[in-house]
Design an enzyme around this catalytic site. Structure first.
Site, mmCIF file in Angstrom:
data_model
loop_
_atom_site.group_PDB
_atom_site.id
_atom_site.type_symbol
_atom_site.label_atom_id
_atom_site.label_comp_id
_atom_site.label_asym_id
_atom_site.label_seq_id
_atom_site.Cartn_x
_atom_site.Cartn_y
_atom_site.Cartn_z
ATOM 1 N N LYS A 34 50.714 20.686 62.895
ATOM 2 C CA LYS A 34 49.738 19.622 63.127
ATOM 3 C C LYS A 34 49.676 19.321 64.609
ATOM 4 O O LYS A 34 50.724 19.244 65.253
ATOM 5 C CB LYS A 34 50.159 18.333 62.405
ATOM 6 N N CYS B 210 20.509 37.018 28.992
ATOM 7 C CA CYS B 210 21.822 37.673 28.927
ATOM 8 C C CYS B 210 22.802 36.561 28.550
ATOM 9 O O CYS B 210 22.962 35.584 29.277
ATOM 10 C CB CYS B 210 22.210 38.296 30.263
ATOM 11 N N CYS C 119 24.996 46.395 31.032
ATOM 12 C CA CYS C 119 25.690 45.111 30.968
ATOM 13 C C CYS C 119 26.416 44.987 29.628
ATOM 14 O O CYS C 119 25.791 45.136 28.576
ATOM 15 C CB CYS C 119 24.694 43.972 31.148
ATOM 16 N N GLU D 129 55.485 14.649 49.696
ATOM 17 C CA GLU D 129 55.609 15.646 48.637
ATOM 18 C C GLU D 129 56.707 15.252 47.662
ATOM 19 O O GLU D 129 57.812 14.879 48.068
ATOM 20 C CB GLU D 129 55.962 16.985 49.309
ATOM 21 N N ASP E 79 40.741 37.844 48.982
ATOM 22 C CA ASP E 79 41.268 37.832 50.349
ATOM 23 C C ASP E 79 40.286 38.435 51.337
ATOM 24 O O ASP E 79 40.195 37.997 52.479
ATOM 25 C CB ASP E 79 42.593 38.602 50.421
ATOM 26 N N ASP F 126 42.459 39.406 43.631
ATOM 27 C CA ASP F 126 43.002 38.684 44.779
ATOM 28 C C ASP F 126 42.614 39.383 46.041
ATOM 29 O O ASP F 126 42.332 38.786 47.068
ATOM 30 C CB ASP F 126 44.534 38.721 44.745
ATOM 31 N N SER G 7 43.180 19.288 51.628
ATOM 32 C CA SER G 7 44.159 20.374 51.674
ATOM 33 C C SER G 7 44.193 20.953 53.083
ATOM 34 O O SER G 7 43.574 20.416 53.993
ATOM 35 C CB SER G 7 43.814 21.434 50.642
ATOM 36 N N LEU G 8 44.916 22.026 53.250
ATOM 37 C CA LEU G 8 45.048 22.620 54.586
ATOM 38 C C LEU G 8 44.471 24.024 54.572
ATOM 39 O O LEU G 8 44.558 24.724 53.568
ATOM 40 C CB LEU G 8 46.529 22.717 54.956
ATOM 41 N N GLU H 188 40.010 41.192 46.579
ATOM 42 C CA GLU H 188 38.626 40.935 46.930
ATOM 43 C C GLU H 188 38.478 39.514 47.482
ATOM 44 O O GLU H 188 37.751 39.266 48.438
ATOM 45 C CB GLU H 188 37.724 41.114 45.713
ATOM 46 N N LYS I 29 51.383 30.496 56.121
ATOM 47 C CA LYS I 29 52.036 30.872 54.865
ATOM 48 C C LYS I 29 53.108 31.939 55.058
ATOM 49 O O LYS I 29 53.046 32.738 55.981
ATOM 50 C CB LYS I 29 50.975 31.400 53.884
ATOM 51 N N GLU J 222 56.212 21.361 60.515
ATOM 52 C CA GLU J 222 56.891 20.806 59.340
ATOM 53 C C GLU J 222 56.929 21.829 58.216
ATOM 54 O O GLU J 222 55.916 22.462 57.942
ATOM 55 C CB GLU J 222 56.134 19.547 58.858
#
Ligand code: IVH
Length: 670
Positions: free
Chosen positions: A283, A432, A401, A175, A38, A34, A83-84, A36, A307, A115
């Site tokens: 918005k 591979c 590897c 929603e 982010d 996460d 999406s937002l 990375e 968020k 909202e």
């Protein structure tokens, strides 16, 4: 950094993000942490902040959709359900506003409709002449599942609306959610209220849906035409008048400071609400401004989700496994003792890459703090050293590897002149095993060949049964053998055959993306396809070693060319392309000819007064015209703004190219 290099870096980061979205959402098995993830997101946002002209239709937004289930009829949304994009702090909001001002080419006082972002499942309701005629889930944003009967069981959803001012034809969107208390009473094993709402809403039998107390809050529209309603807040009020529930905490705010203050307060207050809220949605209130700003491919430019902070928990690492991705990247993933973080059971956390493990000295057996925010992939924050076993040893990252035993390397980044944090398998091609499987999975994926009936699990299954080794094998499957496999009936085999046959006709850009060349994402594939026009041409660029010529394309640079060359130098890669191009019908790239400006190429010089270049470009493209950045014979119009480059104007005059002022150009479009 040069301008073109910045743009390249930016585009690369976007492609990277898209790739990881796929791992996370489609395969539910991330190959980076996460953290990375982010970082990539952050870098994109930072670049956009530093260079406000950078925009990409795929600039980050967290919630990609999931393909609609096969249990339901599908219905194409008349207007996509997007999406937002996300903001996590004040800086992100300032950046959001700045981009708006840039796009509009003016600073205005903005009013926001604020909202709460309820963490549920979005649904779209189509009313014709006041009657609810269709209800759908979001699906993948373009196509949803028809769940009309299930939605009708929700008491907040009116079946018939008689108000005189209710539009004759409208999609109402909102929603569906379950209240926290009602969730606690449920005997089902859903991890959180959101999953419960989703599961309940998508029951095959509406009688099952009816048993669970679902709620609906309306907040926007899809298809809708109105001259009267001019603001989002007015639309919300109308919704209320028409009999819908709207959120009681909706409000109007004006400045970023107001937004931040309200967010701070709401973040604490949210725990007292009856339902889960994972952020606030802002918005732009004016619908006229919304219309001008329009959308990128994932999300509106006029809205953003701010968020709330993440949830975290401690757990123990039981193992660290190394995943090999399509481009050979070795990604360590921590397997952890399952732990509930904010209602979701987490058993894997991504460790990003070798450097991350070294930096945080993460070891097997360690107790670590894991964070999870919204849809973002769980990642390790730090190690609790007090709990470390004295005998524990440093984790040794494999130098070969784990899939094919080839040497692995950390590449020197041509832009930053630093070594990559990611270690990669040097095997570029199909020998591979892990890379090959990932390449095939990529090949069939939605944005690539889009072979519906052939999911990632099926690819793994077919691989293990030796039915496929290369993408071209998909077009030569032994259907008889498949129909004898467990879980395959006549219907599913004929569906599979159908979707494979359907995929044979493919536009060049999709094909180019599908073959999975590093650094050639959807956007770059489009650019190259537009330039080379046909597969025949493309092959001759490769065969005649003329790939350098693609440097002429605005947006394609050394990194991409280097990667293309490396890819095609590999004999197996080359033979795959050859074989596929014999099997498939790869269509030349045709421009949309319907719009007013079709067959017309434009170029700008100087500053426009009514809008930004980005808005102007998108306006031209919406009307089927194209925009170039260099004067050539194909150019039809040069549009002149303030302080044009004289050299360009002279050159255009000499070539007999028509010169238009900004006003004249806008008149062409009415
Ligand atoms: S507006 C194009 N308004 O957030 C506009 N969405 O990430 C997108 N959501 O899928 C929708 N509350 O499920 C909007 N007041 C609100 C919302 C909201 C929750 C969800 C919705 C959407 C997701 C976007």
């Amino acid at each position: 950094m040069k301008k073109s290099e910045i743009k390249k870096r930016y585009d690369n980061k976007i492609s990277e993000l898209k790739k990881h979205n796929k791992y996370y959402f489609e395969k539910s098995s991330p190959i980076i942490s996460d953290y990375e993830y982010d970082l990539i997101k952050r870098e994109i946002l930072d670049l956009e902040k530093k260079y406000p002209n950078l925009t990409n239709p795929s600039s980050p937004s967290d919630s990609l959709g999931y393909p609609p289930s096969k249990n339901f009829l599908k219905s194409k949304h008349r207007i996509k359900m997007l999406s937002l994009s996300n903001a996590f702090n004040k800086e992100d909001l300032e950046n959001f506003e700045k981009k708006i001002f840039n796009y509009l080419n003016q600073k205005t006082n903005i009013e926001y409709s604020v909202e709460p972002k309820i963490d549920g499942i979005s649904a779209s309701l189509t009313y014709k002449n006041g009657l609810l005629v269709l209800g759908t889930s979001r699906g993948d944003g373009a196509t949803g599942e028809v769940i009309t009967e299930n939605l009708k069981t929700i008491s907040d959803i009116p079946h018939k609306i008689t108000n005189r001012d209710f539009p004759k034809d409208i999609d109402i969107r909102g929603e569906v959610f379950i209240k926290k208390n009602d969730f606690k009473k449920l005997k089902n094993n859903f991890a959180n209220p959101r999953n419960a709402a989703s599961g309940t809403l998508r029951q095959k039998n509406p009688a099952e849906t009816k048993k669970i107390p679902l709620n609906f809050v309306a907040y926007t529209y899809g298809y809708f035409e109105s001259a009267e309603i001019k603001k989002q807040s007015d639309f919300l009020n109308s919704l209320k008048k028409w009999g819908f529930k709207i959120n009681e905490h909706n409000k109007i705010l004006k400045t970023i400071d107001d937004l931040v203050n309200f967010h701070k307060k709401f973040e604490n207050d949210r725990f007292d609400l009856e339902y889960d809220v994972d952020g606030l949605v802002y918005k732009i209130n004016s619908l006229e401004l919304q219309r001008r700003l329009g959308f990128t491919s994932n999300s509106p430019r006029w809205a953003i989700a701010h968020k709330f902070s993440a949830d975290s928990a401690y757990s123990q690492i039981t193992d660290i496994s190394i995943q090999v991705g399509r481009t050979g990247a070795l990604t360590p993933v921590a397997r952890i003792k399952p732990v509930n973080i904010g209602g979701v059971v987490v058993s894997n956390a991504t460790l990003h890459n070798e450097d991350e493990i070294i930096r945080k000295d993460i070891r097997i057996g360690d107790t670590v703090k894991i964070e999870r925010a919204g849809d973002v992939i769980p990642h390790v924050i730090h190690v609790d050293l007090k709990k470390r076993d004295k005998k524990s040893k440093k984790f040794e990252f494999p130098i070969t590897c784990p899939s094919c035993g080839s040497e692995t390397i950390k590449e020197l980044n041509r832009l930053t002149k630093k070594y990559d944090a990611v270690r990669r398998c040097t095997n570029e091609g199909y020998d591979c095993e892990k890379i090959a499987i990932e390449k095939i999975k990529h090949f069939i994926s939605k944005e690539a060949m889009n072979i519906d009936g052939l999911g990632k699990k099926v690819v793994e299954n077919f691989w293990s049964l030796n039915l496929i080794r290369f993408p071209q094998d998909i077009y030569n499957l032994d259907y008889k053998k498949i129909s004898n496999l467990e879980g395959w009936g006549n219907l599913s085999v004929s569906n599979l055959k159908y979707s494979i046959d359907q995929s044979k006709k493919v536009p060049l850009d999709r094909f180019l993306y599908a073959i999975g060349i590093r650094h050639i994402g959807v956007e770059n594939a489009k650019l190259i396809a537009e330039y080379t026009k046909s597969i025949k041409n493309l092959m001759s660029f490769i065969d005649k070693k003329k790939l350098n010529e693609l440097l002429n394309i605005d947006g394609i640079g050394d990194t991409q060319i280097h990667s293309l060359k490396k890819f095609f130098d590999n004999k197996l890669n080359y033979s795959v392309i050859k074989k596929l191009s014999n099997t498939l019908m790869i269509s030349d790239l045709k421009l949309n000819k319907k719009g007013k400006l079709s067959n017309n190429t434009f170029m700008f010089t100087g500053k426009l007064s009514d809008m930004s270049r980005a808005e102007a470009k998108s306006l031209i493209e919406k009307n089927s015209g194209s925009v170039t950045s260099s004067i050539n014979k194909k150019l039809k119009y040069l549009i002149i703004g303030e302080k044009p480059t004289n050299r360009k104007v002279e050159q255009a005059k000499q070539l007999g190219i028509k010169i238009l002022s900004e006003k004249q150009w806008l008149r062409l479009l009415d």
